[in-house]
Design a protein around this motif. Sequence first.
Motif, PDB file in Angstrom:
ATOM      1  N   ARG A  68      44.267  46.608  46.399  1.00  0.00           N
ATOM      2  CA  ARG A  68      45.584  47.150  46.712  1.00  0.00           C
ATOM      3  C   ARG A  68      45.939  48.269  45.755  1.00  0.00           C
ATOM      4  O   ARG A  68      45.578  48.247  44.578  1.00  0.00           O
ATOM      5  N   ASP A  69      46.708  49.223  46.270  1.00  0.00           N
ATOM      6  CA  ASP A  69      47.103  50.371  45.462  1.00  0.00           C
ATOM      7  C   ASP A  69      48.010  49.962  44.313  1.00  0.00           C
ATOM      8  O   ASP A  69      47.926  50.498  43.220  1.00  0.00           O
ATOM      9  N   ILE A  70      48.894  49.015  44.561  1.00  0.00           N
ATOM     10  CA  ILE A  70      49.819  48.532  43.541  1.00  0.00           C
ATOM     11  C   ILE A  70      49.658  47.021  43.447  1.00  0.00           C
ATOM     12  O   ILE A  70      49.732  46.327  44.454  1.00  0.00           O
ATOM     13  N   ILE A  71      49.428  46.531  42.246  1.00  0.00           N
ATOM     14  CA  ILE A  71      49.258  45.099  42.032  1.00  0.00           C
ATOM     15  C   ILE A  71      50.408  44.601  41.174  1.00  0.00           C
ATOM     16  O   ILE A  71      50.564  45.028  40.024  1.00  0.00           O
ATOM     17  N   SER A  72      51.210  43.715  41.729  1.00  0.00           N
ATOM     18  CA  SER A  72      52.347  43.133  41.027  1.00  0.00           C
ATOM     19  C   SER A  72      51.974  41.759  40.497  1.00  0.00           C
ATOM     20  O   SER A  72      50.869  41.254  40.725  1.00  0.00           O
ATOM     21  N   TYR A  76      38.899  39.252  36.741  1.00  0.00           N
ATOM     22  CA  TYR A  76      39.668  40.330  37.353  1.00  0.00           C
ATOM     23  C   TYR A  76      41.154  40.291  36.992  1.00  0.00           C
ATOM     24  O   TYR A  76      41.725  41.328  36.648  1.00  0.00           O
ATOM     25  N   PRO A  77      41.838  39.137  37.095  1.00  0.00           N
ATOM     26  CA  PRO A  77      43.268  39.163  36.769  1.00  0.00           C
ATOM     27  C   PRO A  77      43.547  39.691  35.367  1.00  0.00           C
ATOM     28  O   PRO A  77      44.467  40.497  35.174  1.00  0.00           O
ATOM     29  N   THR A  78      42.756  39.248  34.387  1.00  0.00           N
ATOM     30  CA  THR A  78      42.963  39.725  33.018  1.00  0.00           C
ATOM     31  C   THR A  78      42.651  41.208  32.894  1.00  0.00           C
ATOM     32  O   THR A  78      43.410  41.969  32.261  1.00  0.00           O
ATOM     33  N   LEU A  79      41.570  41.644  33.510  1.00  0.00           N
ATOM     34  CA  LEU A  79      41.173  43.053  33.398  1.00  0.00           C
ATOM     35  C   LEU A  79      42.164  43.967  34.117  1.00  0.00           C
ATOM     36  O   LEU A  79      42.375  45.109  33.696  1.00  0.00           O
ATOM     37  N   ILE A  80      42.764  43.502  35.193  1.00  0.00           N
ATOM     38  CA  ILE A  80      43.783  44.305  35.881  1.00  0.00           C
ATOM     39  C   ILE A  80      44.980  44.518  34.969  1.00  0.00           C
ATOM     40  O   ILE A  80      45.539  45.619  34.898  1.00  0.00           O
ATOM     41  N   CYS A  81      45.388  43.475  34.261  1.00  0.00           N
ATOM     42  CA  CYS A  81      46.495  43.627  33.309  1.00  0.00           C
ATOM     43  C   CYS A  81      46.133  44.600  32.195  1.00  0.00           C
ATOM     44  O   CYS A  81      46.992  45.328  31.690  1.00  0.00           O
ATOM     45  N   GLN A  82      44.863  44.638  31.828  1.00  0.00           N
ATOM     46  CA  GLN A  82      44.439  45.508  30.741  1.00  0.00           C
ATOM     47  C   GLN A  82      44.245  46.955  31.187  1.00  0.00           C
ATOM     48  O   GLN A  82      44.613  47.888  30.482  1.00  0.00           O
ATOM     49  N   PHE A  83      43.655  47.138  32.382  1.00  0.00           N
ATOM     50  CA  PHE A  83      43.196  48.476  32.753  1.00  0.00           C
ATOM     51  C   PHE A  83      43.712  48.985  34.093  1.00  0.00           C
ATOM     52  O   PHE A  83      43.229  49.997  34.569  1.00  0.00           O
ATOM     53  N   CYS A  84      44.673  48.304  34.746  1.00  0.00           N
ATOM     54  CA  CYS A  84      45.332  48.772  35.964  1.00  0.00           C
ATOM     55  C   CYS A  84      44.602  48.330  37.222  1.00  0.00           C
ATOM     56  O   CYS A  84      43.551  47.696  37.175  1.00  0.00           O
ATOM     57  N   ALA A  85      45.172  48.718  38.365  1.00  0.00           N
ATOM     58  CA  ALA A  85      44.587  48.392  39.670  1.00  0.00           C
ATOM     59  C   ALA A  85      43.228  49.066  39.809  1.00  0.00           C
ATOM     60  O   ALA A  85      43.103  50.266  39.566  1.00  0.00           O
ATOM     61  N   PRO A  86      42.190  48.326  40.215  1.00  0.00           N
ATOM     62  CA  PRO A  86      40.832  48.893  40.224  1.00  0.00           C
ATOM     63  C   PRO A  86      40.517  49.787  41.405  1.00  0.00           C
ATOM     64  O   PRO A  86      39.386  50.245  41.516  1.00  0.00           O
TER      65      PRO A  86
END
Length: 851
Positions: A453-457, A498-508
């Motif tokens: 997704r473009d934006i991950i909340s 993935y959840p941790t890395l998304i918080c660290q580096f944004c939506a993939p």
Amino acid sequence: MSPSPEPVPGVDQPGYEASPENQDHFDDPSRNNIHHAESSPPPHVEAQFFGPGNKLYQNYHAKLSGRPCAADGDFLPEGAAPSPVPERSNNDWTPYRNRLEFELADFLFTHNQMPAAQINTLLSIWAGSLFQHGGQPLFANHQDLYNTIDSTPLGDIKWESFSIKYTGERPTTNVPPWMNNPYEPYHEFETATDRCRFINFMSADWAWDQADIIAEDPSTHGSTFMPIILGSDKTTVSVATGQNDFYPLYLSIGNIHNNIQHAHQGALVLIGFLAMPKTTKEHASTVAFCLFKRQLFHTSLSGILSSLKPGMTKPEVVRFGDGHFRCVVYGLGPYIADYEEQALLACIVRNWCPKRNLDANSIRRCQEYTEALVEEFGLDVLWDEYGIVGHIASVAPFAGLRQFPQGRHFKQWTGDDPKALMKVYIPAIKGYVPVDVIWAFRAFLEFYYLVRRDIISDNTLGAIQDALNHFHQYHEIFRSTGVILTFSLPRQHSKQHYPTLICQFCAPNGLCSSITESKHIKAVKEPYHRSNHHNALGQMLLCNQWLDKLSGAHVDFPACGMLDGTCLSALEETLGTVIQVVMRMQTSTKPSMVHLWCTRLLAMWKTQVVGQSTIQQQWKHMLNWHAPLGILERKRARTVLELSEELQIPEIGDMLRQFLYQQENVNNLQDLDDVRLDECPCYDGKISVFNSAAATFYAPSDISGISGMRREYIRSCPLWRNGYARLDCAFVTTNPELEGMLGLDVMHILAFFSFTQHGTYYPCAVVRWFVCLEEPDSDTGMWIVHPGLNVDNQPDMSIIHLNTIYRAAHLIPVYGIQPIPPEIQPHHSYDIFQAFYINKFADHHTFEITS
């Protein structure tokens, strides 16, 4: 078509701004990704939140604020204009003599990619055509063209090389060849709730944490943090030649928004080729050689990135795209890599996780999960005895979705084939495998679509974790049935991070391995095929360098007011100006000379203008043919009666009268069944029938432009590619106030047509409606529809306005467990089955509106 849905609020969209009176909203110490801002500096390191009233709030780092500065690094006052760019004539095409030379060089080298020998042939023919007029072509030969490109001052960063050689202990005898060989990597470098949303790289936690560390040095305050994002991936350019493997290294920066990264708009650049050591078979698996490969990789990266080191501690002044200089502090960010690259980067044993150990039952070199499921789960029996191939072969066509008309043996599939199969696979296997298999596939695909997704909340992160949990719960069916021994597969295990890395580096969806893979074509494969394949690397480096120069010129020339219009339009303008000048010369020039000048100029003018006029006439014809509504089919019905006969629907005339009644009484909520037909307007004029209509909608998670808008064609034509009828399905907006499928219906488009009555233009569609069940299917997670019937138990059909159509829909039959006769073709699908799944996995946008 229907108006585009409201874009999801983002950084660059109007109407959303930081609100000073709500700054206390950020002071929640329980959230480690929320930081308080002392001021509101220009956008840099950003954290995005939904606050009261569903507004988007952005909080920026107080110290590394990206303040504009002068060329010497002194900060400018707030609101100061950018430092002026050195003035240059808008007719300075250096090193090209004129615009014609530049555009020809750019066309031949960048767009056409014409080989040197063919360039010589073209220029020779051109020279022959100009010989009788005493003229010469723009370039003498291919070398003249290459030399001109090479002398372009822009993008003049030379490729460099350095040699790396093994210096460790050597055996006294039989020294492996890899210990003696030097290795040369090449490189270049170019300097309503409190929900956190992870969008662009700088909105995630890692960038903020790094900015905090950098800001501990007061000399960096006001600077811009520029994360360096690297990526590498081996690629093969040819299977017919000897040395066909290359190891490109790419670079991007974290300051670029995901919409630019995702659209592949040149945000990723090639900066080097890493060495690929080879040795004999007997030494390939030795511990010493494996260790040397790791050392070579890391030493090469260290050498290539050495020029960045000074800028990691002391800010460097760089001019940005807005014209301002800024002080920049570099930092090494994440590395885009597949698992093989991760193992090399992290110096781990293959089949171990870079983060933590897998379980003790880990097996070596297991196939990826999807391959294991597809190839090992007894599909040979299912294939032959139960007709799963027939199911997949009968799936109706859909834009961007691959069809499998004959079916293929899975072991022969490569590239994107498994991804394409997964979009239609779940309905095909339902009823043939245990339900846990369906649920495992569904959880795996839902995870894949959610992370793209473009934006991950925060809510999306919860859904991602939920999909992971369900996947791990249901994939035990493969272990319990003996299909696969363990699920400690590194590539599947990595999903847990993935959840941790998304918080660290944004939506993939912006930063992922697909952008390095897509770059292979332009940076490696095309330059290789343009070479003579002998010592190709040096030629590839020159090719990339010249492409950089032409790309730089494409930015520089328009900045000086050049490259407007076309070469021909510029020539017309120039000739027109010269004619005016010559006419003014009448008072000071002999009439005979003025006449001679005018005769020559007018001859040139007529030649150019006649050619241009012809092109313009042809272009206008094309524009009229490809009308905004769609593609007009000139041999089809011209009246309502003819359309009724063509579609074999006698009620079309009555349906059109009801449609007009609705259009003229938009505020009347009365049921049409209660309106007498004689109260409805009539229309007996001409109509225009079209084979397709275009829908434009906001879909940033799919491949789309920078703005996130996607354009697709919805077909309804009786003869698709000279074969069979193609009548697509589509979503219709029936209640804009409800979300997802609650506000949408699905219909089958039988024809597009338009007409004008009383000065009003009506673009329409004849449709057959489907009825949707109240809840999605519990196993597949897909909504199910069936053909609707009216009060007379006949197909429920009507005429609708194109503005109500949202976008195309893809339906897959509910096959049941009966074999599919081989005579059934994809174009029969919507006519012979009585229930259909709405394919939520057709693309990312469909997944979002139907989940």
